[in-house]
Design a protein around this motif. Structure first.
Motif, PDB file in Angstrom:
ATOM      1  N   ARG A   1      -5.205  -3.653  11.163  1.00  0.00           N
ATOM      2  CA  ARG A   1      -5.967  -3.823   9.940  1.00  0.00           C
ATOM      3  C   ARG A   1      -5.351  -4.990   9.170  1.00  0.00           C
ATOM      4  O   ARG A   1      -4.130  -5.161   9.173  1.00  0.00           O
ATOM      5  CB  ARG A   1      -5.798  -2.528   9.138  1.00  0.00           C
ATOM      6  N   LEU A   2      -6.184  -5.752   8.489  1.00  0.00           N
ATOM      7  CA  LEU A   2      -5.654  -6.765   7.586  1.00  0.00           C
ATOM      8  C   LEU A   2      -5.195  -6.011   6.339  1.00  0.00           C
ATOM      9  O   LEU A   2      -5.914  -5.900   5.360  1.00  0.00           O
ATOM     10  CB  LEU A   2      -6.703  -7.823   7.233  1.00  0.00           C
ATOM     11  N   SER A   3      -3.980  -5.483   6.438  1.00  0.00           N
ATOM     12  CA  SER A   3      -3.424  -4.719   5.329  1.00  0.00           C
ATOM     13  C   SER A   3      -3.142  -5.682   4.181  1.00  0.00           C
ATOM     14  O   SER A   3      -3.245  -6.899   4.357  1.00  0.00           O
ATOM     15  CB  SER A   3      -2.136  -4.042   5.774  1.00  0.00           C
ATOM     16  N   THR A   4      -2.751  -5.151   3.042  1.00  0.00           N
ATOM     17  CA  THR A   4      -2.433  -6.014   1.906  1.00  0.00           C
ATOM     18  C   THR A   4      -1.372  -7.035   2.296  1.00  0.00           C
ATOM     19  O   THR A   4      -1.517  -8.226   2.050  1.00  0.00           O
ATOM     20  CB  THR A   4      -1.950  -5.147   0.729  1.00  0.00           C
ATOM     21  N   VAL A   5      -0.316  -6.543   2.942  1.00  0.00           N
ATOM     22  CA  VAL A   5       0.769  -7.472   3.290  1.00  0.00           C
ATOM     23  C   VAL A   5       0.328  -8.418   4.407  1.00  0.00           C
ATOM     24  O   VAL A   5       0.747  -9.580   4.440  1.00  0.00           O
ATOM     25  CB  VAL A   5       2.093  -6.724   3.599  1.00  0.00           C
ATOM     26  N   ALA A   6      -0.560  -7.949   5.287  1.00  0.00           N
ATOM     27  CA  ALA A   6      -1.083  -8.843   6.339  1.00  0.00           C
ATOM     28  C   ALA A   6      -1.837 -10.014   5.716  1.00  0.00           C
ATOM     29  O   ALA A   6      -1.825 -11.129   6.238  1.00  0.00           O
ATOM     30  CB  ALA A   6      -1.976  -8.070   7.302  1.00  0.00           C
ATOM     31  N   SER A   7      -2.486  -9.742   4.570  1.00  0.00           N
ATOM     32  CA  SER A   7      -3.245 -10.815   3.914  1.00  0.00           C
ATOM     33  C   SER A   7      -2.316 -11.890   3.360  1.00  0.00           C
ATOM     34  O   SER A   7      -2.762 -12.964   2.995  1.00  0.00           O
ATOM     35  CB  SER A   7      -4.121 -10.237   2.804  1.00  0.00           C
TER      36      SER A   7
ATOM     37  N   GLU B   1       0.853  -1.180   0.000  1.00  0.00           N
ATOM     38  CA  GLU B   1       0.000   0.000   0.000  1.00  0.00           C
ATOM     39  C   GLU B   1       0.898   1.242   0.000  1.00  0.00           C
ATOM     40  O   GLU B   1       0.573   2.235  -0.635  1.00  0.00           O
ATOM     41  CB  GLU B   1      -0.955  -0.025   1.194  1.00  0.00           C
ATOM     42  N   ASN B   2       2.013   1.155   0.745  1.00  0.00           N
ATOM     43  CA  ASN B   2       3.079   2.124   0.470  1.00  0.00           C
ATOM     44  C   ASN B   2       3.922   1.469  -0.614  1.00  0.00           C
ATOM     45  O   ASN B   2       4.599   0.493  -0.395  1.00  0.00           O
ATOM     46  CB  ASN B   2       3.895   2.490   1.705  1.00  0.00           C
ATOM     47  N   MET B   3       3.815   2.013  -1.805  1.00  0.00           N
ATOM     48  CA  MET B   3       4.279   1.318  -3.005  1.00  0.00           C
ATOM     49  C   MET B   3       5.756   1.592  -3.273  1.00  0.00           C
ATOM     50  O   MET B   3       6.127   2.141  -4.313  1.00  0.00           O
ATOM     51  CB  MET B   3       3.404   1.783  -4.163  1.00  0.00           C
ATOM     52  N   HIS B   4       6.598   1.234  -2.298  1.00  0.00           N
ATOM     53  CA  HIS B   4       8.027   1.469  -2.478  1.00  0.00           C
ATOM     54  C   HIS B   4       8.537   0.376  -3.404  1.00  0.00           C
ATOM     55  O   HIS B   4       8.719  -0.774  -2.994  1.00  0.00           O
ATOM     56  CB  HIS B   4       8.742   1.462  -1.129  1.00  0.00           C
TER      57      HIS B   4
END
Lengths: 178, 793
Positions: B247-253, B221-224
């Motif tokens: 939060r179930l962030s993108t990387v958490a998923s 989500e921080n697109m480094h």
């Protein structure tokens, strides 16, 4: 030759880079897209919630309802199984849009129907599709299924995959890796 | 909240500029239509390319700008040789063309004027006039107060040009929100531990890691760019991923373990992880024995910080805490806690980052493959000029006494110094701002507006009419990165590389590159001796030639890799001296102890929301950078507004449905300027809400972005300052929902929350006094009666 694409849902971050790259490569007008991102969430917080992204586009099906329903022959299949629309022959009736189980087509502001071409103009130049080349996660894998040594053939042999709406009987050529 | 001297001016109010905008809109529509009509496929063989590095975010990926025969930019593609890009750009970089094409761009220099009725407006000016105006004002501030009494706020590539100008002018009061509102705490925390800061890109060796830990860092989500690529490689390598996030962030998923932590309790988790690593004896003993100082102290310090203790605070199952620590240790030393980037959260952020650094030490990660590498760089020599004058005072004099480990200037301290009540000697009377819209970057708007009022000159350099431009005396339109030269990118990485930027096209409108503005101002300020060159190309060519390359070569390759003999990992058994007081990795910080800070991190309990309020958690979307990309036509098309993530159980209590329009109100009564849609999702804790930062633009001249979404910055009113490096902790804020549209008056009145709070306090004190009086009187009365009765008996 049978072109196909695999999409690794474990790696996709849903950034939509594939969407912008397609827009700029193919002059897709703003507000429209030939590929798009789907976020799939299931379960409940906190223990069972799961999420993954899918990058979707025309599935370049083997069995093509869009081509069958096209009254003018604008929708057609070319070498490698790529489904294309000849813009000059398209009257924008929308029959193909109705028949597509994947909602992969849109009416261009110029009046014709437009969709993903697997960047056939790039394939002719020996390049990959724009979405595959741009993807920072390398979650898109493209190639020829008739070539057992192609990346896409290898990965589909190695990994578990599924396709969308198999019940439609279209035999889609976009494979989602689990 | 009213600014009197400085009315907000919506840029391009002047009629001529208005016409120019309309013209360019039409132009761009026609262009798209024509291209589609011709239906001509793009053939790379018919395109030419020039090198650049991206400026849509700070990752600075090297890229190729592809142009057709007519010289129109067709697309941007990542440079294969570059470590940041690896042949790919992220959506923002790919859509970077939108920055150039945006018809809302700043077009002419503007000077604030006042008409006969006292109404302020911007007058379009020629560059000469605008630059003379600025130079005259800078000279008069120098004469009346001192050359030191100005502040420079910067971000991105223009920073270097203006920092140079200010140093030549004899002023070192420079600050970037990138430090005090972002990465500062991790620099201080890691420095105290390893004697070396983190830097950008962070040297987490993720592509070689077997376990990666993210603490609230929502990569993807921080697109480094290269980091997202490395995490993707790590997934291919079947590395374990541990994510700590409410939060179930993108990387958490994608994680092996997701620890859905209660916001504000990370320190408890980190201390308990240290407890497990040490007391389960799974830390890298050999590494710690050889390289670390203060292990016994740490062992005693974390004795009571058990997972069971942490569970009660973090709401994370103690077994999961234990298991995740074991997962990390099993992968050690190819195991790393990523330092994160935006780390100004709760005010004890340096200590939290230090705890993360210490866990990296316990895992033996620093200087190890798959842990943290020690980056190398190619230094580009500075073009020879005379020494800069020495300022009589600088940011250090007003910062260091309080925040001893601030490594660079602090925006918030310079803003404090810009208030009329600040001591006269160090009071800031002029702001020069480039590449950052400070009112949307730095919290506490009331203070910000007071400081703005007290300035005699505000210059804003930007490519877009960001909100801050409306408060400027002079607005200077900068060319976009696709139209200008800049200094090269030459930061640390795995191999030493230099990336070059040159104009791909001529600058649109009357925009100019920052180096040109700085040089022109330099000449007007009598600083010619610092600008002995004609243009930046000459400087770059000289620099390249010093390291065996040339402008000519860089134009062809864009990125040059230099051989380096420095190893990026520790050699087996190497006697390595760390840059700390003890020469060791300091688990016990002798520097902190000397300065009166906690030598080892302690747990501080942070506030929890009142009933009906929720933790305000903010973050990023992969298509946007801060608040600067929302108007970019391509990126707007992908993600036009933020939404408020709410757990369905919370939403049910409020009767909020998916896509309901809602406003937010924070704990101090501040109401969001606009509404946005509720997004009901199981991906978040019921006690928190989440929103993407950077939305809710108010300037009408941002024709797409204006009014889209909610801006988190005005809702961040409770700020906890980090006592060690002075960063502004911004995650102590709570919000509630407003379901019916509030009136404009209500929103405006609520913004003045400090005055409202003072009134409320006064009212409650008066009430208290009254009740006290009454009860005193009553007491007296009872006493009297009592005495009388006593007398009777």
């Amino acid at each position: 030759m049978r072109y196909a694409m695999a999409m690794d849902t474990r790696k996709c971050v849903g950034c939509s880079d594939c969407v912008v790259a397609c827009q700029t490569e193919n002059n897709v007008p703003l507000g429209f897209c030939r590929d798009w991102i789907v976020e799939a969430v299931k379960g409940t917080y906190p223990d069972t919630v799961q999420m993954h992204f899918k990058s979707e586009r025309c599935m370049h099906c083997e069995n093509t309802p869009c081509v069958r329903t096209c009254p003018t022959g604008a929708s057609h299949v070319i070498e490698g199984g790529i489904v294309k629309v000849t813009h000059d022959e398209c009257i924008g009736c929308g029959a193909c849009i109705e028949s597509c189980p994947y909602d992969a087509r849109y009416v261009h502001p110029e009046g014709y129907v437009d969709k993903c071409t697997f960047c056939d103009h790039r394939l002719e130049q020996g390049l990959n599709t724009a979405c595959v080349d741009v993807c920072p996660t390398s979650c898109l894998i493209f190639g020829d299924l008739d070539d057992p040594k192609s990346d896409v053939s290898i990965i589909l042999k190695e990994k578990d995959w599924y396709v969308l709406a198999p019940e439609a009987g279209t035999n889609p050529q976009l494979y989602f890796l689990k | 909240m009213k600014t009197t001297r400085r009315q907000f001016i919506k840029i391009a109010g002047a009629s001529t500029a208005g016409m120019a905008i309309a013209g360019s809109v039409l132009g761009s529509v026609q262009k798209v239509g024509e291209a589609a009509h011709v239906k001509k496929d793009m053939l790379d063989s018919e395109l030419t390319r020039t090198p650049t590095y991206c400026e849509v975010c700070f990752w600075k990926c090297a890229a190729w700008v592809y142009k057709d025969k007519e010289g129109n930019i067709k697309k941007l593609i990542g440079n294969d040789e570059d470590q940041h890009a690896r042949g790919k750009l992220c959506p923002r970089g790919t859509g970077g063309l939108g920055m150039y094409e945006d018809e809302d761009r700043l077009k002419k220099p503007l000077i604030r004027r006042t008409d006969a009725n006292g109404k302020q407006y911007y007058e379009e000016a020629e560059w000469d006039v605008a630059l003379d105006y600025i130079a005259n004002k800078m000279n008069s501030i120098k004469k009346d107060y001192g050359k030191e009494n100005m502040a420079l706020f910067v971000h991105g590539a223009p920073a270097k040009h203006f920092e140079y100008l200010f140093k030549a002018f004899g002023n070192e009061n420079h600050a970037e929100p990138a430090y005090a509102q972002c990465a500062g705490p991790r620099e201080a925390g890691f420095f105290a531990t390893f004697g070396s800061g983190v830097g950008s890109p962070e040297p987490a060796d993720m592509q070689n890691s077997k376990c990666i830990v993210f603490i609230g860092n929502h990569i993807g989500e921080n697109m480094h760019n290269s980091f997202v690529q490395e995490v993707s490689t790590a997934i291919d390598n079947e590395a374990k991923i541990i994510v700590v996030d409410p939060r179930l962030s993108t990387v958490a998923s994608k994680a092996t373990h997701w620890l859905a932590i209660k916001p504000g309790t990370d320190m408890a988790l980190l201390l308990s992880w240290m407890h497990v690593l040490i007391y389960d004896n799974i830390y890298d003993k050999e590494y710690i024995d050889k390289y670390a100082f203060g292990f016994e102290e740490l062992k005693a310090h974390v004795a009571n910080y058990t997972p069971e203790w942490a569970a009660g605070i973090t709401t994370i199952n103690p077994e999961l805490i234990r298991k995740s620590a074991h997962t990390m240790a099993a992968a050690s030393p190819a195991s790393v806690i990523h330092p994160g980037r935006h780390t100004t959260w709760y005010g004890d952020d340096t200590q939290r980052e230090r705890a993360m650094a210490m866990i990296n030490a316990l895992l033996g990660a620093y200087g190890r493959r798959g842990g943290m590498y020690m980056g190398v760089k190619q230094k580009l020599p500075k073009y020879p000029v005379p020494a800069f004058p020495h300022p009589h005072w600088s940011w250090q004099d007003i910062t260091k006494p309080k925040f001893k480990n601030a490594a660079v200037g602090l925006t918030n301290v310079l803003i404090e110094a810009s208030l009329p009540e600040f001591d006269k000697k160090h009071q800031i009377k002029g702001w020069f701002i480039a590449g950052t819209s400070v009112i949307n970057t730095i919290p506490d708007r009331i203070k910000m507006f007071k400081a703005i009022e007290n300035q005699e000159l505000i210059v804003v350099v930007d490519t877009m009419p960001m909100e801050m431009t409306g408060y400027a005396d002079v607005v200077l339109p900068e060319s976009t990165y696709l139209e200008r030269h800049d200094y090269s990118r030459a930061g640390k990485n795995r191999v030493a590389q230099v990336a070059f930027r040159m104009p791909a096209v001529e600058a649109k409108y009357d925009s100019k590159p920052a180096w040109w503005m700085a040089k022109e101002l330099g000449h007007r300020l009598g600083l010619e001796k610092y600008y002995p060159w004609k243009n930046l190309e000459e400087v770059l060519d000289w620099q390249f030639k010093q390291v065996g390359s040339s402008l000519e070569e860089m134009k062809k390759i864009g990125v040059k890799t230099f051989p380096s003999t420095e190893p990026i990992y520790l050699l087996p058994g190497e006697d390595y001296e760390f840059n700390t007081n003890t020469g060791k990795i300091e688990l016990y910080s002798t520097d902190f102890a000397e300065k009166g800070y906690d030598a080892m991190p302690k747990f501080t309990r942070h506030e929890s929301p009142d009933p009906g309020f929720y933790h305000l958690v903010y973050g990023r979307a992969p298509m946007h950078t801060f608040g600067r990309t929302q108007n970019n036509p391509y990126l707007y098309d992908l993600y036009e507004t933020n939404s408020i993530w709410i757990n369905p159980r919370t939403a049910k209590l409020w009767g909020i449905e998916n896509n309901s329009n809602i406003w937010l109100k924070n704990q101090d009564g501040v109401i969001s300027e606009f509404s946005t849609k509720a997004r009901l999702t199981e991906r978040i804790r019921p006690d928190s809400i989440y929103m993407v930062h950077g939305f809710g633009h108010t300037n009408k001249k941002l024709s797409r972005a204006r009014g889209r979404g909610i801006n988190d910055i005005p809702l961040i009113t409770k700020i906890k300052i980090d006592p060690i490096m002075g960063g502004t902790g911004m995650r102590n804020n709570f919000v509630t929902f407003i379901l019916e549209e509030p009136s404009r008056e209500e929103i405006i009145a609520a913004a003045d929350w400090k005055a409202n709070a003072a009134k409320k306090k006064e009212a409650s004190e008066n009430k208290k006094k009254e009740t006290e009086k009454k009860s005193e009187a009553k007491k007296e009365h009872t006493k009297e009666t009592h005495t009388k009765e006593e007398a009777k008996s």
